[in-house]
Scaffold this motif. Structure first.
Motif, PDB file in Angstrom:
ATOM      1  N   UNK A  19    -132.863  20.850  25.785  1.00  0.00           N
ATOM      2  CA  UNK A  19    -133.830  22.690  25.372  1.00  0.00           C
ATOM      3  C   UNK A  19    -133.215  23.320  26.269  1.00  0.00           C
ATOM      4  N   UNK A  20    -132.265  22.644  27.104  1.00  0.00           N
ATOM      5  CA  UNK A  20    -131.572  23.444  28.120  1.00  0.00           C
ATOM      6  C   UNK A  20    -129.736  23.263  28.181  1.00  0.00           C
ATOM      7  N   UNK A  21    -129.544  22.900  27.093  1.00  0.00           N
ATOM      8  CA  UNK A  21    -128.773  23.213  26.396  1.00  0.00           C
ATOM      9  C   UNK A  21    -127.278  24.029  27.109  1.00  0.00           C
ATOM     10  N   UNK A  22    -127.892  24.932  26.590  1.00  0.00           N
ATOM     11  CA  UNK A  22    -127.253  26.153  26.655  1.00  0.00           C
ATOM     12  C   UNK A  22    -126.872  27.027  27.646  1.00  0.00           C
ATOM     13  N   UNK A  23    -127.083  26.087  29.086  1.00  0.00           N
ATOM     14  CA  UNK A  23    -127.309  26.517  30.010  1.00  0.00           C
ATOM     15  C   UNK A  23    -125.662  25.412  30.546  1.00  0.00           C
ATOM     16  N   UNK A  24    -125.888  24.217  29.513  1.00  0.00           N
ATOM     17  CA  UNK A  24    -124.600  23.161  29.863  1.00  0.00           C
ATOM     18  C   UNK A  24    -122.797  23.678  29.734  1.00  0.00           C
ATOM     19  N   UNK A  25    -122.315  23.516  30.816  1.00  0.00           N
ATOM     20  CA  UNK A  25    -121.196  23.740  30.706  1.00  0.00           C
ATOM     21  C   UNK A  25    -120.248  23.019  29.822  1.00  0.00           C
ATOM     22  N   UNK A  26    -120.775  21.774  29.137  1.00  0.00           N
ATOM     23  CA  UNK A  26    -120.112  21.078  27.631  1.00  0.00           C
ATOM     24  C   UNK A  26    -120.014  21.165  26.553  1.00  0.00           C
ATOM     25  N   UNK A  27    -121.290  22.380  26.754  1.00  0.00           N
ATOM     26  CA  UNK A  27    -122.114  23.056  24.809  1.00  0.00           C
ATOM     27  C   UNK A  27    -121.375  24.274  24.810  1.00  0.00           C
ATOM     28  N   UNK A  28    -121.471  24.337  23.076  1.00  0.00           N
ATOM     29  CA  UNK A  28    -120.930  26.105  22.777  1.00  0.00           C
ATOM     30  C   UNK A  28    -122.017  27.318  23.655  1.00  0.00           C
ATOM     31  N   UNK A  29    -121.681  27.665  24.276  1.00  0.00           N
ATOM     32  CA  UNK A  29    -122.722  29.196  24.285  1.00  0.00           C
ATOM     33  C   UNK A  29    -123.318  29.785  23.301  1.00  0.00           C
ATOM     34  N   UNK A  30    -122.000  29.881  21.841  1.00  0.00           N
ATOM     35  CA  UNK A  30    -122.730  31.180  21.084  1.00  0.00           C
ATOM     36  C   UNK A  30    -122.627  30.330  19.745  1.00  0.00           C
ATOM     37  N   UNK A  31    -122.820  29.042  20.042  1.00  0.00           N
ATOM     38  CA  UNK A  31    -122.631  28.330  18.608  1.00  0.00           C
ATOM     39  C   UNK A  31    -123.551  28.676  17.569  1.00  0.00           C
TER      40      UNK A  31
END
Length: 449
Positions: A19-31
């Motif tokens: 649930x906090x993946x969007x805050x992680x640097x390894x994610x694509x934030x606008x995916x």
């Protein structure tokens, strides 16, 4: 070497399942609305020889706009899945596409046409995840005064699926001759009007697109309630489910497979695919550090919101985070299967409120495994070889990072053990899953006559 092979789906959720993946640097934030991101994810899953890629969906947002934590949610803006899969079919060759569509809020003719089109566009790689929609917040999008009760939704779903399958059979496989010399394009005698009249639907047909390459796109069902298991036994060819212990998974596997005979089906005609959310590290310490980093990104208000479906009447803001839940309710109406898993997990593990929402943060009650490639493969092999799973719906905590880790580190370990393919077996999703191509109901009627 094992002859039976694991079936693997990549269950993708925008920035990832945590649930906090969007805050992680390894994610694509606008995916959620980034096509290039999904192209990368689909091609990575295909590089890993996954059978299919799956996108959950709902015809509306799950939360009210006045919820305290809604501004901290990273999953509210995302593509409609069939549209997305049609685009990705052009940049992949083998991987199948599972799209969620609701029997409560869609129309059977339009849905049948949409999925038949996707099957043709992808050359036989489409699948429909049949859901009745559990979210009680979407009925207002469709002019309804209330969300239908589960019994009504599932009754409608059985009829809906039967209508859609009938529409997919509108055209016989040999109906289109396309003979330039004779000037005959198709044989009208090989096209069939469904003329369905039922309790919920009246549908004439025929469908205005020829029979899909797979005969029928693969039918998938997600859910483990009694109604859900009956729907899967009657119609589904794969079922997505959530369990956190081997014993519970084995009981479910035996239960749902045991229901098939009364519908004239064999156990191998339904694949059981529990969810697994793997946090992969080259060492146990690296895996635990990755997990701890993710957990540290959870805002408490978002964490507490993960508990709301299971304690719908509770004032969650008043709960003490480092004490156990003050009570354990009966599973609330409409989400009984997932609620059973979550409530029993909290009771069994004696979790505090914080520990429970931290557990749910990873994959909403699905099985989270933190470890090395060998440790994760050990657990998958244990379930696979002990009648708990025919494969898994892999739920990367962070996208694209976690899927890269799984493909680069866990897939080679599964292949080394002889548990997973080293090349695709066929061209269609059915062929790769080991599922039969269904004969048309009209061809079966001719054979029986």
């Amino acid at each position: 070497m094992s002859q039976r092979k694991l079936r693997l789906g990549a269950f993708v959720m925008a920035t990832g399942h945590h649930i906090a993946a969007w805050r992680h640097p390894g994610s694509q934030i606008d995916s959620g609305t980034n096509l290039d991101h999904y192209i990368q994810v689909a091609q990575t899953a295909e590089r890993g020889l996954f059978d299919q890629i799956f996108l959950a969906d709902s015809p509306g947002i799950h939360q009210r706009l006045d919820d305290e934590s809604i501004s901290r949610q990273g999953r509210l803006s995302h593509f409609e899945p069939v549209t997305l899969w049609a685009a990705l079919a052009a940049v992949t060759r083998h991987i199948g596409f599972v799209a969620t569509a609701s029997t409560t809020y869609e129309d059977p003719y339009l849905l049948a046409r949409k999925f038949a089109s996707l099957d043709h566009i992808s050359k036989g790689r489409s699948a429909w995840n049949v859901v009745t929609t559990s979210a009680a917040t979407v009925h207002g999008n469709f002019g309804l005064a209330a969300h239908p009760d589960p019994a009504v939704r599932y009754e409608r779903a059985h009829e809906f699926v039967d209508v859609v399958k009938g529409l997919w059979d509108s055209w016989d496989d040999d109906a289109l001759t396309r003979d330039r010399d004779s000037g005959v394009y198709f044989d009208p005698a090989r096209v069939h009007a469904l003329n369905h009249v039922g309790r919920h639907f009246t549908v004439k047909g025929p469908l205005n697109i020829e029979r899909p390459p797979q005969g029928h796109p693969v039918i998938v069902q997600a859910g483990s309630s009694e109604d859900g298991k009956e729907l899967a036994a009657a119609s589904a060819e794969a079922i997505f489910t959530a369990w956190t212990s081997l014993e519970e998974a084995q009981a479910f596997y035996r239960d749902v497979k045991g229901r098939l005979a009364k519908y004239g089906r064999r156990p191998e005609q339904l694949l059981v695919l529990p969810g697994i959310s793997p946090v992969v590290g080259r060492t146990p310490e690296e895996a635990q550090a990755k997990w701890a980093e993710l957990q540290g990104l959870i805002h408490p208000s978002v964490g507490l919101d993960t508990l709301r479906p299971f304690w719908p009447e509770a004032d969650l803001r008043s709960w003490k985070l480092d004490e156990p839940p003050p009570y354990f309710p009966l599973p609330p109406k409409g989400v009984s299967s997932r609620a059973h898993v979550v409530i029993e997990l909290a009771r069994r593990e004696r979790f505090t409120v914080r520990q429970l929402y931290e557990y749910l943060a990873g994959a909403r009650g699905h099985w989270v495994v933190v470890g090395t490639p060998e440790q994760i493969a050990d657990q998958m092999q244990l379930w696979f070889e002990n009648e708990a799973a025919d494969g898994f719906n892999v739920m990367p905590p962070v996208l694209p990072e976690s899927l890269d880790d799984f493909v680069d580190l866990v897939i080679p370990e599964l292949q080394r053990r002889g548990l997973f393919r080293t090349a695709y077996e066929g061209r269609t999703l059915r062929e790769n899953l080991g599922l039969e191509r269904p004969a048309s109901r009209y061809a079966r009627a001719e054979e029986a006559a």
